[in-house]
Structures are given as C-alpha cells and as structure tokens.
Scaffold this motif. Structure first.
Motif, short mmCIF file in Angstrom:
data_model
loop_
_atom_site.label_atom_id
_atom_site.label_comp_id
_atom_site.label_asym_id
_atom_site.label_seq_id
_atom_site.Cartn_x
_atom_site.Cartn_y
_atom_site.Cartn_z
N LEU A 88 -4.20 -3.85 -2.70
CA LEU A 88 -5.15 -2.90 -2.13
C LEU A 88 -4.67 -1.50 -2.43
N LYS A 89 -5.61 -0.62 -2.80
CA LYS A 89 -5.26 0.78 -3.06
C LYS A 89 -6.29 1.65 -2.36
N GLY A 90 -5.81 2.52 -1.47
CA GLY A 90 -6.70 3.40 -0.72
C GLY A 90 -6.41 3.32 0.76
N ASP A 91 -7.34 3.86 1.55
CA ASP A 91 -7.17 3.85 3.00
C ASP A 91 -7.59 2.49 3.54
N VAL A 92 -6.71 1.91 4.37
CA VAL A 92 -6.96 0.58 4.94
C VAL A 92 -6.91 0.71 6.45
N ALA A 93 -7.97 0.23 7.13
CA ALA A 93 -8.01 0.22 8.59
C ALA A 93 -8.24 -1.22 9.04
N ALA A 94 -7.40 -1.67 9.96
CA ALA A 94 -7.54 -3.02 10.51
C ALA A 94 -7.49 -2.91 12.03
N ASP A 95 -8.48 -3.53 12.70
CA ASP A 95 -8.50 -3.45 14.15
C ASP A 95 -7.71 -4.58 14.81
N GLY A 96 -7.01 -5.35 14.01
CA GLY A 96 -6.21 -6.45 14.54
C GLY A 96 -4.93 -6.59 13.74
N LEU A 97 -4.42 -7.78 13.72
CA LEU A 97 -3.21 -8.11 13.00
C LEU A 97 -3.44 -7.97 11.49
N LEU A 98 -2.52 -7.30 10.80
CA LEU A 98 -2.58 -7.15 9.34
C LEU A 98 -1.30 -7.70 8.77
N ILE A 99 -1.41 -8.77 7.95
CA ILE A 99 -0.24 -9.39 7.33
C ILE A 99 -0.29 -9.12 5.84
N ILE A 100 0.78 -8.51 5.34
CA ILE A 100 0.90 -8.26 3.90
C ILE A 100 1.92 -9.27 3.39
N GLU A 101 1.43 -10.28 2.67
CA GLU A 101 2.28 -11.39 2.25
C GLU A 101 3.21 -11.00 1.10
N ALA A 102 4.23 -11.82 0.89
CA ALA A 102 5.16 -11.61 -0.23
C ALA A 102 4.37 -11.58 -1.52
N GLY A 103 4.63 -10.61 -2.35
CA GLY A 103 3.92 -10.46 -3.61
C GLY A 103 2.71 -9.55 -3.51
N ALA A 104 2.24 -9.28 -2.31
CA ALA A 104 1.10 -8.39 -2.12
C ALA A 104 1.55 -6.94 -2.23
N ILE A 105 0.63 -6.07 -2.66
CA ILE A 105 0.92 -4.64 -2.79
C ILE A 105 -0.19 -3.87 -2.11
N VAL A 106 0.21 -2.96 -1.22
CA VAL A 106 -0.75 -2.08 -0.56
C VAL A 106 -0.27 -0.65 -0.77
N ASP A 107 -1.12 0.18 -1.41
CA ASP A 107 -0.83 1.59 -1.67
C ASP A 107 -1.88 2.43 -0.97
N GLY A 108 -1.47 3.24 0.01
CA GLY A 108 -2.41 4.12 0.69
C GLY A 108 -2.07 4.28 2.15
N ASN A 109 -2.99 4.88 2.87
CA ASN A 109 -2.82 5.06 4.30
C ASN A 109 -3.30 3.81 5.01
N VAL A 110 -2.42 3.23 5.84
CA VAL A 110 -2.73 1.97 6.51
C VAL A 110 -2.68 2.20 8.01
N ASP A 111 -3.73 1.78 8.70
CA ASP A 111 -3.81 1.91 10.15
C ASP A 111 -4.17 0.54 10.71
N GLY A 112 -3.36 0.05 11.65
CA GLY A 112 -3.62 -1.27 12.22
C GLY A 112 -3.01 -1.39 13.60
N THR A 113 -3.18 -2.56 14.18
CA THR A 113 -2.62 -2.83 15.50
C THR A 113 -1.19 -3.32 15.34
N VAL A 114 -1.03 -4.47 14.71
CA VAL A 114 0.28 -5.03 14.37
C VAL A 114 0.28 -5.20 12.86
N ILE A 115 1.26 -4.62 12.20
CA ILE A 115 1.36 -4.70 10.74
C ILE A 115 2.62 -5.46 10.39
N VAL A 116 2.46 -6.61 9.75
CA VAL A 116 3.57 -7.48 9.37
C VAL A 116 3.70 -7.40 7.86
#
Length: 177
Positions: free
Chosen positions: A41-69
């Motif tokens: 994922l690239k860009g602004d990410v908003a999650a109103d619940g649990l956000l899990i970024i698994e091994a091998g996943a890539i997130v570039d940007g501003n991330v807003d969530g409740t619980v970020i794993v």
C-alpha cells in the motif's frame, strides 16, 4: 498473530478487509473493520479497527488506526489510538504515536516515537525546523601563563582502605566442630 475477529474486537464474520500478497494499491485508502495487509500500500491509510501488516507486506504513507500490528515494513507517520505492536522481523521508519507500544526483540524501529495518552493536534503535520547556521565564534587569543614552581602543589586527601566484603569468610562461632 492475534485473531482479528476475537471477542475483544468488534466485528462479525465477513466484515473487514484483506489485501493479498502481490496486490499494489496507491492513493487514499480507508478500511472498516479488521484489516490484514499482505500486499503493498502506498498513500494515506485509515483503519477504524485492527490493522495487521503481515510479514512481506509493505506500507508507505501516513497510517491511522486503532491497533496497528506490524510484521512487515511500515514507513511514514503512524498513529494508533490504542496500540502499536512491532514483531520480530518488522521494520518501522518515520514517526509513530500511540498510547502504548510493544516492541519485540528482533523488530527494527527507526522512528521518532511519542508514547503518550493524548496525541497532539499537530502530530500528523511534522514541523520542519529551520536550518541553524553556525555562528563564527571569535577565537580567544592565547594567554601567557606562568606557574609558580617554588610552592609545592597541594596533595589530595588519601583514599580510605578498600575492603572487599563480597568474598569475606563468615566469622566462626564457638558452636560446631
């Protein structure tokens, strides 16, 4: 990994999102319910619940969530209203805010951290500090110093004798063999 549909998290079976490995999304992305990211994922990410970024996943940007794993890679400004969890092998870079943060051994966190009950209003808009130009300091002119060699230098007070009590044998008592 925590179960995203556990009784402690709101949500019903079928709610939530899954971004599969090999998927690339770019832009402003919003998720409702528990979300698992295995892609990029690239860009602004908003999650109103649990956000899990698994091994091998890539997130570039501003991330807003409740619980970020985080098991994968997360770069940018990260804000969690409850908690950020960094697991072995993950990489977090940028800025991170949460009231609570768990970092396991083997996790890499290269971020400005703010772990506090409340997030400042300007947290998502980092202020750039103006570059400070070093000012030239006037160099002191060398001074002539003369030492009075006729008077003896004062001697420091002697140190008390050292007694090692860690390996001292206990005193023998009158009873016993």
């Amino acid at each position: 990994m925590a179960n995203p549909l556990s009784p402690t998290r709101p949500g019903k079976p079928g709610e939530g999102s899954f971004i599969a490995a090999g998927t690339r999304l770019e832009g402003q992305i919003a998720f409702t319910g528990p979300t698992i990211v295995s892609g990029h994922l690239k860009g602004d990410v908003a999650a109103d619940g649990l956000l899990i970024i698994e091994a091998g996943a890539i997130v570039d940007g501003n991330v807003d969530g409740t619980v970020i794993v985080v098991h994968g890679s997360l770069t940018g400004t990260i804000s969690a209203s409850e908690m950020i969890e960094a697991f072995p092998g993950c990489r977090i870079e940028g800025r991170a805010y949460a009231p609570s943060m768990r970092v396991d051994g083997g996790a890499t966190v290269l971020a400005d951290l703010l772990i506090a009950p409340d997030r400042p209003a300007d947290w998502n808009t980092p202020q750039q500090a103006a570059p400070v130009q070093p000012q030239a300091r006037p160099q002191p002119s060398p001074k002539q110093v003369q030492a009075d060699m006729s008077a003896p230098a004062p001697q420091p007070a002697p140190l008390p004798p050292f007694v090692n009590t860690m390996f001292t044998q206990p005193a023998k008592t009158g009873s016993g063999s």
